[in-house]
Motif scaffolding. Sequence first.
Motif, PDB file in Angstrom:
ATOM      1  N   MET A 191       1.004  -1.396  -0.104  1.00 54.49           N
ATOM      2  CA  MET A 191       0.269   0.051   0.216  1.00 54.49           C
ATOM      3  C   MET A 191       1.020   1.538   0.137  1.00 54.49           C
ATOM      4  SD  MET A 191      -2.810  -1.153   2.373  1.00 54.49           S
ATOM      5  CE  MET A 191      -4.279  -1.670   1.936  1.00 54.49           C
ATOM      6  N   GLY A 192       1.900   1.154   0.750  1.00 55.04           N
ATOM      7  CA  GLY A 192       2.975   1.849   0.948  1.00 55.04           C
ATOM      8  C   GLY A 192       3.791   2.678  -0.106  1.00 55.04           C
ATOM      9  N   GLU A 193       4.123   1.377  -0.746  1.00 50.07           N
ATOM     10  CA  GLU A 193       4.774   1.586  -2.769  1.00 50.07           C
ATOM     11  C   GLU A 193       3.526   2.188  -3.882  1.00 50.07           C
ATOM     12  OE1 GLU A 193       7.712  -1.825  -2.182  1.00 50.07           O
ATOM     13  OE2 GLU A 193       5.811  -2.422  -2.684  1.00 50.07           O
ATOM     14  N   VAL A 194       2.524   1.843  -3.414  1.00 55.86           N
ATOM     15  CA  VAL A 194       1.666   1.921  -4.883  1.00 55.86           C
ATOM     16  C   VAL A 194       0.671   3.510  -4.559  1.00 55.86           C
ATOM     17  CG1 VAL A 194      -0.993   1.892  -5.162  1.00 55.86           C
ATOM     18  CG2 VAL A 194       0.242   0.212  -5.119  1.00 55.86           C
ATOM     19  N   VAL A 195       1.001   4.305  -2.800  1.00 57.25           N
ATOM     20  CA  VAL A 195       0.977   5.649  -2.956  1.00 57.25           C
ATOM     21  C   VAL A 195       2.414   6.323  -2.776  1.00 57.25           C
ATOM     22  CG1 VAL A 195       0.713   7.127  -1.126  1.00 57.25           C
ATOM     23  CG2 VAL A 195      -0.632   5.229  -0.786  1.00 57.25           C
ATOM     24  N   ALA A 196       3.101   5.806  -2.870  1.00 58.10           N
ATOM     25  CA  ALA A 196       4.591   6.487  -3.053  1.00 58.10           C
ATOM     26  C   ALA A 196       4.607   7.164  -4.482  1.00 58.10           C
ATOM     27  CB  ALA A 196       5.153   5.736  -2.028  1.00 58.10           C
ATOM     28  N   GLU A 197       4.465   5.878  -5.236  1.00 53.63           N
ATOM     29  CA  GLU A 197       4.164   5.187  -6.484  1.00 53.63           C
ATOM     30  C   GLU A 197       3.557   6.400  -6.892  1.00 53.63           C
ATOM     31  OE1 GLU A 197       4.506   1.819  -8.832  1.00 53.63           O
ATOM     32  OE2 GLU A 197       4.472   3.229 -11.229  1.00 53.63           O
ATOM     33  N   ALA A 198       2.520   6.800  -7.319  1.00 58.18           N
ATOM     34  CA  ALA A 198       1.310   7.539  -7.204  1.00 58.18           C
ATOM     35  C   ALA A 198       1.719   9.139  -7.264  1.00 58.18           C
ATOM     36  CB  ALA A 198       0.275   7.445  -6.593  1.00 58.18           C
ATOM     37  N   LEU A 199       2.108   9.624  -6.127  1.00 55.40           N
ATOM     38  CA  LEU A 199       2.829  10.687  -5.815  1.00 55.40           C
ATOM     39  C   LEU A 199       4.453  11.394  -6.085  1.00 55.40           C
ATOM     40  CD1 LEU A 199       1.654  10.857  -1.926  1.00 55.40           C
ATOM     41  CD2 LEU A 199       0.323  11.983  -3.605  1.00 55.40           C
ATOM     42  N   GLY A 200       5.016  10.191  -7.120  1.00 54.63           N
ATOM     43  CA  GLY A 200       6.423  10.127  -7.391  1.00 54.63           C
ATOM     44  C   GLY A 200       7.338   9.694  -6.518  1.00 54.63           C
ATOM     45  N   ARG A 201       7.243   9.905  -5.796  1.00 57.10           N
ATOM     46  CA  ARG A 201       8.238   9.440  -4.172  1.00 57.10           C
ATOM     47  C   ARG A 201       8.778   7.634  -4.576  1.00 57.10           C
ATOM     48  NH1 ARG A 201       4.265  11.918   0.372  1.00 57.10           N
ATOM     49  NH2 ARG A 201       3.432  13.556  -0.762  1.00 57.10           N
ATOM     50  N   ASP A 202       9.755   8.097  -3.435  1.00 58.43           N
ATOM     51  CA  ASP A 202      10.479   6.041  -3.653  1.00 58.43           C
ATOM     52  C   ASP A 202      10.380   5.855  -2.370  1.00 58.43           C
ATOM     53  OD1 ASP A 202      11.615   4.221  -2.828  1.00 58.43           O
ATOM     54  OD2 ASP A 202      14.080   5.313  -3.385  1.00 58.43           O
ATOM     55  N   TYR A 203       8.990   4.781  -2.086  1.00 53.43           N
ATOM     56  CA  TYR A 203       9.128   4.374  -0.885  1.00 53.43           C
ATOM     57  C   TYR A 203      10.099   3.752   0.045  1.00 53.43           C
ATOM     58  CZ  TYR A 203       6.836   0.891   2.519  1.00 53.43           C
ATOM     59  OH  TYR A 203       6.892   0.743   3.919  1.00 53.43           O
ATOM     60  N   ASN A 204      11.248   3.645  -0.321  1.00 54.04           N
ATOM     61  CA  ASN A 204      12.146   3.024   0.771  1.00 54.04           C
ATOM     62  C   ASN A 204      12.926   4.406   1.024  1.00 54.04           C
ATOM     63  OD1 ASN A 204      12.043   0.370   0.216  1.00 54.04           O
ATOM     64  ND2 ASN A 204      12.604   0.671  -1.997  1.00 54.04           N
ATOM     65  N   GLN A 205      12.892   6.089   0.577  1.00 53.91           N
ATOM     66  CA  GLN A 205      12.621   6.768   1.240  1.00 53.91           C
ATOM     67  C   GLN A 205      12.561   7.985   1.660  1.00 53.91           C
ATOM     68  OE1 GLN A 205      16.372   8.143   0.551  1.00 53.91           O
ATOM     69  NE2 GLN A 205      16.549   6.026  -0.739  1.00 53.91           N
ATOM     70  N   VAL A 206      11.338   7.751   1.373  1.00 53.35           N
ATOM     71  CA  VAL A 206       9.642   8.365   2.686  1.00 53.35           C
ATOM     72  C   VAL A 206       9.187   7.306   3.367  1.00 53.35           C
ATOM     73  CG1 VAL A 206       9.547   9.572   1.117  1.00 53.35           C
ATOM     74  CG2 VAL A 206       8.034   8.105   0.965  1.00 53.35           C
ATOM     75  N   ALA A 207       8.955   6.376   3.698  1.00 53.88           N
ATOM     76  CA  ALA A 207       8.880   5.142   4.860  1.00 53.88           C
ATOM     77  C   ALA A 207       9.190   5.702   5.913  1.00 53.88           C
ATOM     78  CB  ALA A 207       8.541   4.127   3.843  1.00 53.88           C
ATOM     79  N   ASN A 208       8.566   5.719   7.291  1.00 54.42           N
ATOM     80  CA  ASN A 208       9.527   6.836   8.677  1.00 54.42           C
ATOM     81  C   ASN A 208       8.413   5.426  10.099  1.00 54.42           C
ATOM     82  OD1 ASN A 208       9.915   7.543  10.922  1.00 54.42           O
ATOM     83  ND2 ASN A 208       8.901   9.365  10.831  1.00 54.42           N
ATOM     84  N   TYR A 209       8.708   4.118  10.262  1.00 56.07           N
ATOM     85  CA  TYR A 209       8.543   3.152  10.649  1.00 56.07           C
ATOM     86  C   TYR A 209       8.604   4.146  12.352  1.00 56.07           C
ATOM     87  CZ  TYR A 209       9.336   0.653   6.141  1.00 56.07           C
ATOM     88  OH  TYR A 209       9.624   0.368   4.963  1.00 56.07           O
ATOM     89  N   HIS A 210       9.237   4.925  13.121  1.00 52.79           N
ATOM     90  CA  HIS A 210       9.638   5.005  14.135  1.00 52.79           C
ATOM     91  C   HIS A 210       9.281   6.120  14.755  1.00 52.79           C
ATOM     92  CE1 HIS A 210      11.338   3.712  18.135  1.00 52.79           C
ATOM     93  NE2 HIS A 210      11.949   4.522  17.825  1.00 52.79           N
TER      94      HIS A 210
END
Length: 266
Positions: A169-188
């Motif tokens: 879900m994070g990857e789908v949203v990130a891609e739709a917003l032109g972002r790289d999921y691995n760069q923008v995911a905040n787990y903590h």
Amino acid sequence: MIKIAVCGAAGRMGQRIIVAAVEAGCTISGALERPGHPQVGQDAGLIAGVGSLGVAISDDLNKVVEGCDVLIDFTTPKVSLKNLEICGLKKKAIVIGSTGFTPEERALAAELAKDIPAVLAPNMSVGVNVCFKVLKDVAKTLGDDFDVEIVELHHNKKKDSPSGTAVRMGEVVAEALGRDYNQVANYHREGICGERTKEEIGMQTVRGGDIIGEHTVYFIGQGERIEISHRAMTRDMFSRGSVRAAKWIVGKAPGLYDMQDVLGLK
Ligand SMILES: NC(=O)c1ccc[n+]([C@@H]2O[C@H](COP(=O)([O-])OP(=O)(O)OC[C@H]3O[C@@H](n4cnc5c(N)ncnc54)[C@H](O)[C@@H]3O)[C@@H](O)[C@H]2O)c1
Ligand SMILES: O=C(O)C1=N[C@H](C(=O)O)CCC1
């Protein structure tokens, strides 16, 4: 009718997959468990609660793969990669539902699937896959003005976190917003960690009891909020989805497919 072998046959999902395959009229040609598992040697149908199938749970991967048209595997990433390799050598199709793959392991899976048809999907339910499609449209439409947070809840036996579904879900949203999921995911977030950035996608995990699986994506704006949620009430739509994927993948061209391909949602 296709011959299905199930890897992880005594597990929570493995047992439900055996039930779903029998209900769909498929033949269970083999059932695999890890060497040393207490149910190796026992009848896979009796363990799954569908009556005797005359198929003993085995720990012999090569033999079980040889006898099937397609292997359905819900175990762990390391076991699934080994299964992909063996299916590649024996030219058999495979459906993988395991989650918790690292980006490197996913790349290896794509490489190993070059010579055989394979489905790899973190969630086999129709509902979640429709959510993936809807999330893409919602994220594109809302753009950068809404903060995105993803919360998932699962049972206390789940080993990977966040869930494979939440990551997708994070990857789908990130891609739709032109972002790289691995760069923008905040787990903590803990202590004085500063204001939220515009780009980040918060990933929150809850574990407890017997929760089958729940996912909510929050799009939070000024004075309004959209929540897109999916709640699983049983494991049966995952198991039925995996059997649907198994029937679909046999005879397809080699390559790595996902559940969106199976369901015609691309
Ligand atoms: N894609 C989906 O729709 C979906 C749905 C539910 C669960 N899952 C994923 O499926 C995986 C399994 O979940 P579960 O709840 O069934 O876990 P589980 O622990 O109940 O079952 C996993 C089974 O795999 C067996 N196993 C381990 N190593 C093995 C080996 N080398 N060979 C054969 N069997 C082996 C274990 O003994 C166990 O019985 C997890 O990664 C989970 O996140 C995916
Ligand atoms: O029970 C699990 O484990 C589940 N895992 C999948 C995930 O990680 O997304 C899907 C839901 C159930």
